[in-house]
Design a protein around this motif. Sequence first.
Motif, PDB file in Angstrom:
ATOM      1  N   THR A 516       0.840  -1.193   0.000  1.00 21.48           N
ATOM      2  CA  THR A 516       0.000   0.000   0.000  1.00 21.48           C
ATOM      3  C   THR A 516       0.875   1.242   0.000  1.00 21.48           C
ATOM      4  N   ASN A 524      -8.563  11.407  -6.557  1.00 22.54           N
ATOM      5  CA  ASN A 524      -9.879  11.117  -7.152  1.00 22.54           C
ATOM      6  C   ASN A 524     -10.115  11.861  -8.459  1.00 22.54           C
ATOM      7  N   THR A 537      -7.071  -0.514  -6.917  1.00 15.33           N
ATOM      8  CA  THR A 537      -7.863  -0.185  -5.731  1.00 15.33           C
ATOM      9  C   THR A 537      -7.217   0.964  -4.972  1.00 15.33           C
ATOM     10  N   ASP A 539      -8.261   4.513  -2.197  1.00 11.18           N
ATOM     11  CA  ASP A 539      -9.242   5.395  -1.566  1.00 11.18           C
ATOM     12  C   ASP A 539      -8.665   6.804  -1.586  1.00 11.18           C
ATOM     13  N   GLN A 540      -9.189   7.710  -0.783  1.00 10.55           N
ATOM     14  CA  GLN A 540      -8.746   9.100  -0.853  1.00 10.55           C
ATOM     15  C   GLN A 540      -7.248   9.276  -0.624  1.00 10.55           C
ATOM     16  N   LYS A 541      -6.681   8.412   0.209  1.00  8.43           N
ATOM     17  CA  LYS A 541      -5.298   8.684   0.629  1.00  8.43           C
ATOM     18  C   LYS A 541      -4.301   7.579   0.301  1.00  8.43           C
TER      19      LYS A 541
END
Length: 559
Positions: A516, A524, A537, A539-541
Amino acid sequence: MKLSWFKKGTIYQIYPRSFNDSNNDGIGDLRGIIEKLDYLEHLNIDILWLSPIFSSPNDDNGYDISDYCSIMPEFGTMDDFDELLRETHKRGMRLILDLVANHCSDEHMWFEEAKKSKDNPYRDYFHWRKPSADGGPPNNWKSFFGGSAWEYDSASGEYYLHLFTKKQPDLNWKNPKVRKEIFDAMRFWLDKGVDGFRMDVIPLISKREGYPNAPDVGFRKIIEDVYANGPNLHEYLREMNDKVISQYDAFSLAEGVGIDHNNAGLYIDYDRKELDMLYHFDILECTIVNGKFEEASPFDLINMKNIFKKWRDAVHQKGWLANAMGNHDFARMVSRFGNDKEYWAASSKMLLIMQATQNGTLNIYQGDEIGMTNIVLESIDEVKDVQSLNFYNENIENEKYSKQLALEMINREGRDNARTPMQWNDEINGGFSMHDPWLKANPNYDKINVELQQNDPNSILNFYRNLLKIRKQYDAFVFGDFEELEYNNPSLYVYKKVFGGEQIMVLLNFSNITNTCTIQEEINTAIVLINNYDTLTADQKSINLEPYQGVVLKLKNKA
Ligand code: GLC
Ligand code: CA
């Protein structure tokens, strides 16, 4: 910044002996290349570099030239060459040749004459020295391919210098006649319309005065301090540029043996007018500890990031580099730096992303676009490369290694790995030839070949094609300033590149497990330009990277 046509281009190196055999004699040839020009155009290649195609007894597969202005008969005729050049240009591609000017073949007329007597007019084309006091070689210099760099000539009682095999005598560049011969040969090809030269071991052409002994330091250091970077080198390179290269719309690509990031500027800084670009050995040798075959260190990503960084900092805005991860002198890229087993396709693609997003001209080697891998040669009889054979013979003779261990070392690092025939389809010998090839084909051609990949939209080949095209649409790929993230992460290589307002972010996972990456950016709004997996995959961060996943994002333009 000097904006020349070759900067955004992709160079594709062809090893003609192994590319495509048009007349089924087991040896690749020029007509074989002509047959594949559409393939190369379709792959979005801009510049073809041909390993030597000149007459040669092939002690080192053409890197021992016996006539600089003729074509090796096994490869075809001058008419074939003219057609190849015409057809290449017709497709909007350029063609560069491999200039081997540090040495020629001992079967070149110059050397045959030179051997005749000490006062032969060609004697001074080479380096001749008297034996040392004990009758041995004049100094302790070692050949790159093992043994002394001096060979005794009993007729004259003198030794001649050969930094490579004894069939590759070094030319004496101090002699203006030698320089003129080489420059004339270059003009011969440039006048035909050739677009430049790759310059074989060019840093070696000027020898140290008095041929002093090499100190007892590692071979790499000896190359830098004793063989390469000689006292008149830059004078010769300026002369070559001034009299030849600069007179044409052509460029020079130097093999950077013995060049360090600290002295690279002397060769390639724009204002010095010597060479247009070079590829260095730091990446290519980053797993080699001491001596090509003997010790290998495991691949270390942080070390590689450091190498890229120090070169980038040294050259930035002042000169230009070419980026090579493999060529005919090293084992296969995916076998060395990727994972040629379960992540064969993913890691092949990811390595291209890394290479294509470093500043500099992209330089790829035949077969890497389909992920060709190392080969296992079963016995020494199957080994063809003179470097490997010399290593084997020397170390079996002095009983340093067992036969089996020496062969294992050759299989790991040997140059034949990269020289096996190009794998076109799943027919006999991978479609390279109907005849037994000069070097055996990798038996995995039934699974790794052009034909299979051409029809598969997810193949390595189609990934290359696509990436080479996209790379040209965004200047940040080639010219962008670097901003590194995760610098100390041993598995992730992550960087932003910015050029003008344009910003891209490159994320590469050099490991067999998912990792990660934490990101500060607004991802985004980012667009995925390149991804070697179907999914991503995030997310925001943070972004999850699968094993050997590689992604290029286009970030919102900078205001
Ligand atoms: C360069 C070539 C290599 C050759 C050597 C001697 O390193 O790339 O293949 O053996 O020079 O010419
Ligand atoms: Ca042939």
